[in-house]
Motif scaffolding. Structure first.
Motif, PDB file in Angstrom:
ATOM      1  N   ALA A  55       0.850  -1.205   0.000  1.00  0.00           N
ATOM      2  CA  ALA A  55       0.000   0.000   0.000  1.00  0.00           C
ATOM      3  C   ALA A  55       0.879   1.246   0.000  1.00  0.00           C
ATOM      4  N   ALA A  56       0.612   2.108  -0.940  1.00  0.00           N
ATOM      5  CA  ALA A  56       1.399   3.340  -1.070  1.00  0.00           C
ATOM      6  C   ALA A  56       0.550   4.345  -1.817  1.00  0.00           C
ATOM      7  N   CYS A  57       0.943   5.595  -1.727  1.00  0.00           N
ATOM      8  CA  CYS A  57       0.155   6.622  -2.399  1.00  0.00           C
ATOM      9  C   CYS A  57       0.622   6.770  -3.840  1.00  0.00           C
ATOM     10  N   ASP A  58      -0.337   6.996  -4.758  1.00  0.00           N
ATOM     11  CA  ASP A  58       0.099   7.216  -6.134  1.00  0.00           C
ATOM     12  C   ASP A  58       0.068   8.706  -6.497  1.00  0.00           C
ATOM     13  N   VAL A  59       0.020   9.542  -5.476  1.00  0.00           N
ATOM     14  CA  VAL A  59       0.217  10.990  -5.654  1.00  0.00           C
ATOM     15  C   VAL A  59       1.453  11.327  -4.818  1.00  0.00           C
ATOM     16  N   GLY A 179      -9.899  -8.770  -8.917  1.00  0.00           N
ATOM     17  CA  GLY A 179      -9.822  -7.344  -9.201  1.00  0.00           C
ATOM     18  C   GLY A 179      -8.432  -6.944  -9.653  1.00  0.00           C
ATOM     19  N   THR A 180      -8.384  -5.924 -10.519  1.00  0.00           N
ATOM     20  CA  THR A 180      -7.108  -5.398 -11.009  1.00  0.00           C
ATOM     21  C   THR A 180      -7.142  -3.870 -10.970  1.00  0.00           C
ATOM     22  N   GLY A 181      -7.634  -3.321  -9.845  1.00  0.00           N
ATOM     23  CA  GLY A 181      -7.663  -1.868  -9.665  1.00  0.00           C
ATOM     24  C   GLY A 181      -6.417  -1.407  -8.919  1.00  0.00           C
ATOM     25  N   ALA A 182      -6.487  -0.167  -8.404  1.00  0.00           N
ATOM     26  CA  ALA A 182      -5.328   0.466  -7.752  1.00  0.00           C
ATOM     27  C   ALA A 182      -4.797  -0.374  -6.584  1.00  0.00           C
ATOM     28  N   SER A 183      -5.702  -0.977  -5.810  1.00  0.00           N
ATOM     29  CA  SER A 183      -5.257  -1.774  -4.661  1.00  0.00           C
ATOM     30  C   SER A 183      -4.593  -3.063  -5.147  1.00  0.00           C
ATOM     31  N   ALA A 184      -5.281  -3.778  -6.057  1.00  0.00           N
ATOM     32  CA  ALA A 184      -4.771  -5.071  -6.524  1.00  0.00           C
ATOM     33  C   ALA A 184      -3.379  -4.947  -7.141  1.00  0.00           C
ATOM     34  N   GLN A 202      -9.035 -10.874 -13.628  1.00  0.00           N
ATOM     35  CA  GLN A 202      -9.168  -9.544 -14.245  1.00  0.00           C
ATOM     36  C   GLN A 202     -10.493  -9.446 -15.003  1.00  0.00           C
ATOM     37  N   ARG A 203     -11.303  -8.459 -14.616  1.00  0.00           N
ATOM     38  CA  ARG A 203     -12.545  -8.238 -15.368  1.00  0.00           C
ATOM     39  C   ARG A 203     -12.294  -7.218 -16.471  1.00  0.00           C
ATOM     40  N   THR A 204     -11.554  -6.177 -16.126  1.00  0.00           N
ATOM     41  CA  THR A 204     -11.201  -5.143 -17.106  1.00  0.00           C
ATOM     42  C   THR A 204      -9.717  -4.838 -16.945  1.00  0.00           C
ATOM     43  N   ALA A 205      -8.999  -4.817 -18.061  1.00  0.00           N
ATOM     44  CA  ALA A 205      -7.562  -4.500 -17.974  1.00  0.00           C
ATOM     45  C   ALA A 205      -7.390  -3.006 -17.729  1.00  0.00           C
ATOM     46  N   CYS A 288     -10.105   7.029 -18.653  1.00  0.00           N
ATOM     47  CA  CYS A 288     -11.537   6.776 -18.447  1.00  0.00           C
ATOM     48  C   CYS A 288     -11.761   6.161 -17.070  1.00  0.00           C
ATOM     49  N   LYS A 289     -10.887   5.233 -16.704  1.00  0.00           N
ATOM     50  CA  LYS A 289     -10.822   4.722 -15.329  1.00  0.00           C
ATOM     51  C   LYS A 289      -9.572   5.324 -14.716  1.00  0.00           C
ATOM     52  N   ARG A 290      -9.418   5.205 -13.414  1.00  0.00           N
ATOM     53  CA  ARG A 290      -8.234   5.764 -12.780  1.00  0.00           C
ATOM     54  C   ARG A 290      -6.963   5.184 -13.424  1.00  0.00           C
TER      55      ARG A 290
HETATM   56  O1  N01 Z   1     -10.878  -0.555  -6.267  1.00  0.00           O
HETATM   57  P1  N01 Z   1     -11.347  -0.297  -7.784  1.00  0.00           P
HETATM   58  P2  N01 Z   1      -9.452  -0.349  -5.611  1.00  0.00           P
HETATM   59  N1  N01 Z   1     -15.675  -9.692 -10.183  1.00  0.00           N
HETATM   60  O2  N01 Z   1     -12.817  -0.060  -7.704  1.00  0.00           O
HETATM   61  C1  N01 Z   1     -12.846  -5.478  -9.992  1.00  0.00           C
HETATM   62  C2  N01 Z   1      -8.032   4.529  -4.384  1.00  0.00           C
HETATM   63  N2  N01 Z   1      -6.746   3.910  -4.153  1.00  0.00           N
HETATM   64  O3  N01 Z   1      -9.568  -0.717  -4.169  1.00  0.00           O
HETATM   65  O4  N01 Z   1     -12.704  -2.631 -13.578  1.00  0.00           O
HETATM   66  C3  N01 Z   1     -14.450  -9.440 -10.670  1.00  0.00           C
HETATM   67  O5  N01 Z   1     -10.513   0.688  -8.470  1.00  0.00           O
HETATM   68  C4  N01 Z   1     -12.960  -4.255 -10.857  1.00  0.00           C
HETATM   69  O6  N01 Z   1     -13.168  -4.638 -12.195  1.00  0.00           O
HETATM   70  P3  N01 Z   1     -13.816  -3.583 -13.248  1.00  0.00           P
HETATM   71  C5  N01 Z   1      -8.121   4.989  -5.822  1.00  0.00           C
HETATM   72  O7  N01 Z   1      -8.885   6.180  -5.896  1.00  0.00           O
HETATM   73  C6  N01 Z   1      -5.708   4.727  -4.144  1.00  0.00           C
HETATM   74  O8  N01 Z   1      -8.419  -0.988  -6.398  1.00  0.00           O
HETATM   75  O9  N01 Z   1     -14.945  -2.898 -12.520  1.00  0.00           O
HETATM   76  N3  N01 Z   1     -13.817  -8.279 -10.543  1.00  0.00           N
HETATM   77  C7  N01 Z   1     -11.591  -3.618 -10.583  1.00  0.00           C
HETATM   78  O10 N01 Z   1     -10.584  -4.236 -11.328  1.00  0.00           O
HETATM   79  C8  N01 Z   1      -8.857   3.861  -6.439  1.00  0.00           C
HETATM   80  O11 N01 Z   1      -9.490   4.196  -7.633  1.00  0.00           O
HETATM   81  C9  N01 Z   1      -4.468   4.218  -3.949  1.00  0.00           C
HETATM   82  O12 N01 Z   1     -14.256  -4.395 -14.376  1.00  0.00           O
HETATM   83  C10 N01 Z   1     -14.476  -7.309  -9.898  1.00  0.00           C
HETATM   84  C11 N01 Z   1     -11.391  -3.931  -9.116  1.00  0.00           C
HETATM   85  O13 N01 Z   1     -12.203  -5.040  -8.803  1.00  0.00           O
HETATM   86  C12 N01 Z   1      -9.787   3.480  -5.332  1.00  0.00           C
HETATM   87  O14 N01 Z   1      -9.016   3.583  -4.161  1.00  0.00           O
HETATM   88  C13 N01 Z   1      -4.280   2.863  -3.772  1.00  0.00           C
HETATM   89  C14 N01 Z   1     -15.775  -7.482  -9.356  1.00  0.00           C
HETATM   90  C15 N01 Z   1     -11.818  -2.786  -8.213  1.00  0.00           C
HETATM   91  O15 N01 Z   1     -11.031  -1.693  -8.474  1.00  0.00           O
HETATM   92  C16 N01 Z   1     -10.320   2.082  -5.375  1.00  0.00           C
HETATM   93  O16 N01 Z   1      -9.260   1.192  -5.720  1.00  0.00           O
HETATM   94  C17 N01 Z   1      -5.379   2.033  -3.774  1.00  0.00           C
HETATM   95  C18 N01 Z   1     -16.365  -8.751  -9.530  1.00  0.00           C
HETATM   96  N4  N01 Z   1     -17.604  -8.995  -9.064  1.00  0.00           N
HETATM   97  C19 N01 Z   1      -6.619   2.574  -3.958  1.00  0.00           C
HETATM   98  N5  N01 Z   1     -16.161  -6.330  -8.766  1.00  0.00           N
HETATM   99  C20 N01 Z   1      -3.364   5.170  -3.933  1.00  0.00           C
HETATM  100  O17 N01 Z   1      -2.283   4.837  -4.279  1.00  0.00           O
HETATM  101  C21 N01 Z   1     -15.152  -5.463  -8.945  1.00  0.00           C
HETATM  102  N6  N01 Z   1     -14.143  -6.048  -9.616  1.00  0.00           N
HETATM  103  C22 N01 Z   1      -3.623   6.559  -3.484  1.00  0.00           C
END
Ligand code: N01
Length: 494
Positions: A55-59, A179-184, A202-205, A288-290
């Motif tokens: 966990a780290a900040c991306d700003v 999930g493959t968002g900022a946390s993952a 990964q649901r969305t790259a 479009c996404k973060r």
């Molecule tokens: O959550 P997210 P996060 N089955 O919502 C997937 C901040 N942050 O915790 O893209 C399978 O971004 C979902 O897929 P899709 C930052 O603002 C900041 O990662 O919706 N997959 C996606 O890949 C960030 O935007 C830092 O198709 C499923 C993922 O889960 C916000 O927190 C660090 C699903 C969710 O990604 C959230 O980030 C971390 C399912 N049923 C976070 N449902 C900094 O560094 C969801 N997904 C500051």
């Protein structure tokens, strides 16, 4: 800790950047009659709760910190979570306001009392009556669990990224990350070397840019500490550098082409296999996404011990995850990195306004809508920090938070000066604000970029992000604009 008072002028909910910043500034402005409640055991909010590995900040930290509390000790350009948490605890300790913080206290509901013109706030430690309610509960505080068949029957370890179970040792385990968002993308490289096998669902790259992170040199750190204005110069340069991204998000996505090329290069650098490269290449416009940043995510996916699964999850069994093609992959642990409730915030279900309806009721029809992201028609004397349309895709939320705190202080000063007991934005002011926002939103990459994101609500409206520069936001909230408000004077209220 002292007991929660039954009556207070201002109740602040949340002790993250928003609540802590508000407390410090309220005190400085001479508003000493306030308390802060938080469900956790210390300050920090999201930075206290998100303790997952990596966990780290991306700003950059120089910008992701209070302007009034610079930290010359940042070790790197992008600080890891423990440093940010330590910073917030340090700011709290030296602020002289911690005696008004009540930890381990959850707000269970709040209702505006139209007769006495006060908020009656129910908490786990009793009821508090307050003239003014400031919500700093955050936009990313309630973990969102996916609704997947059988998830509750899984017999291994399962936890959300924001509720990391540090008692579970992942060494040698078969692990799945959903999930493959900022946390993952921060978790995956941090655990990949210790697990026996990693399945990434990964649901969305996402678009992932290189992370230009480095440790500060000794000279820089000496400069931050001892050379007047040096750290401020860094902060200012980072701030303006980030503002130059705004046109690409809000006006012309083509401006982001160099960023897109850098992200594609990042894939090439990290992954050799053409099939895997294709799977991780996004099919929507960058921004479009973060936009995520990492140098280690793609190499982690490329390891032979990692499987990137792009088939949709059909169900979870007691021992594994089944995808729609019928494959079951057995795992010992599932890490759910599926994000947070953003457009339907749980706190909105507990705050009842003037006509007895909750914020969630009012917003159910057309989505979240407030005035300047801070006040809402029907909810007198409620000030939200990080409310509707205050989020950012490019810069530091701490800048937004400080802008909102200044607006709230200006409101409180104006109310005192004019003998006003309660303020509530007019419907006209709120509608005009939101009509303008939604008009601007139409041409942003968040609307035109061809993706689904947590920025959009169920109606497809972007109710989370601010579609302009942050300095415009600050100038719009510089002074409390009483003429945009209906007011109740103190004589009428008594
Ligand atoms: O959550 P997210 P996060 N089955 O919502 C997937 C901040 N942050 O915790 O893209 C399978 O971004 C979902 O897929 P899709 C930052 O603002 C900041 O990662 O919706 N997959 C996606 O890949 C960030 O935007 C830092 O198709 C499923 C993922 O889960 C916000 O927190 C660090 C699903 C969710 O990604 C959230 O980030 C971390 C399912 N049923 C976070 N449902 C900094 O560094 C969801 N997904 C500051």
């Amino acid at each position: 800790m002292s007991t929660l008072p039954e009556k207070v002028r201002i109740l602040v909910v949340g002790a993250g950047f928003a609540g802590l910043g508000a407390a410090i500034k309220l005190d400085e402005a001479g508003e000493h009659d306030f308390v802060v409640v938080d469900k956790g055991e210390t300050v920090g909010g999201t930075w206290r709760d998100n303790t997952y590995p990596g966990a780290a900040c991306d700003v950059p930290s120089q910008l992701y910190s209070f302007s009034f509390a610079p930290n010359p000790s940042w070790s790197r350009s992008f600080s890891p979570q423990p440093e940010i948490q330590a910073y917030l605890e340090d700011v709290a300790r030296t602020s002289g306001v911690l005696d008004r913080f009540h930890f381990g206290v959850s707000v269970t509901g709040a209702a505006w009392d139209e007769t006495d013109r006060v908020w009656t706030v129910d908490t786990s430690a009793g009821t508090v009556v307050a003239d003014v309610l400031i919500s700093g509960s955050g936009g990313l505080s309630e973990p969102k669990l996916p609704e997947i068949d059988g998830i509750e029957d899984f017999r291994g370890e399962i936890f959300h990224s924001a509720q990391w179970n540090h008692d579970v040792d992942l060494t040698g385990k078969r692990v799945a990350v959903i999930g493959t968002g900022a946390s993952a993308i921060q978790i995956i490289p941090s655990i990949v070397e210790k697990v026996a096998h990693l399945d990434v669902y990964q649901r969305t790259a996402p678009w992932v840019m290189p992370r230009h992170d480095r440790a500060y040199t000794g000279i820089e750190r000496l400069g931050f500490r001892f050379v007047p204005g040096f750290q401020k110069l860094y902060r200012t340069a980072i701030y303006w550098g980030r503002e130059t991204f705004v046109p690409a998000f809000t006006w012309q996505p083509k401006i982001a082409t160099p960023a897109k090329l850098a992200a594609l290069k990042n894939i090439e650098r990290g992954i050799a296999d053409p099939e895997l490269r294709a799977k991780v290449t996004p099919d929507f416009e960058i921004g479009c996404k973060r936009i995520l940043i990492s140098n280690t995510y793609y190499p982690a996916l490329a390891r032979s011990s990692t499987t990137l699964v792009t088939d949709r999850i059909a169900s979870i069994t007691p021992t594994g995850i089944v995808t729609t093609d019928g494959t079951e992959r057995e795992v010992d642990c599932i890490i759910v990195a599926t994000g947070f409730y953003t457009t339907d915030q749980p706190i909105a279900h507990g705050i009842k306004g003037r006509d007895g309806r909750t914020l969630a009721d009012v917003w159910a029809e057309h989505g979240m809508a407030s005035y300047k992201g801070t006040t809402t028609r029907g909810f007198p004397n409620l000030f939200q920090i990080v409310g509707a349309n205050t989020g950012l895709g490019h810069s530091s939320m701490v800048f937004i938070i400080e802008s909102q705190i200044a607006y709230i202080l200006s409101a409180l000063a104006t109310m005192k000066e004019r003998g006003v007991a309660a303020v509530e934005p007019t419907q006209q002011a709120q509608d005009a604000w939101n009509t303008d926002l939604q008009r601007r939103m139409k041409r942003t990459v968040w609307s035109t970029g061809g993706c689904a994101s947590w920025y959009l609500d169920e109606h497809g409206r972007n109710t989370t992000l601010w579609p302009r520069t942050t300095f415009t936001f600050r100038s719009q909230l510089k002074r409390f604009d009483l003429d945009a408000y209906d007011t109740i004077t103190k004589e009428l209220a008594s």
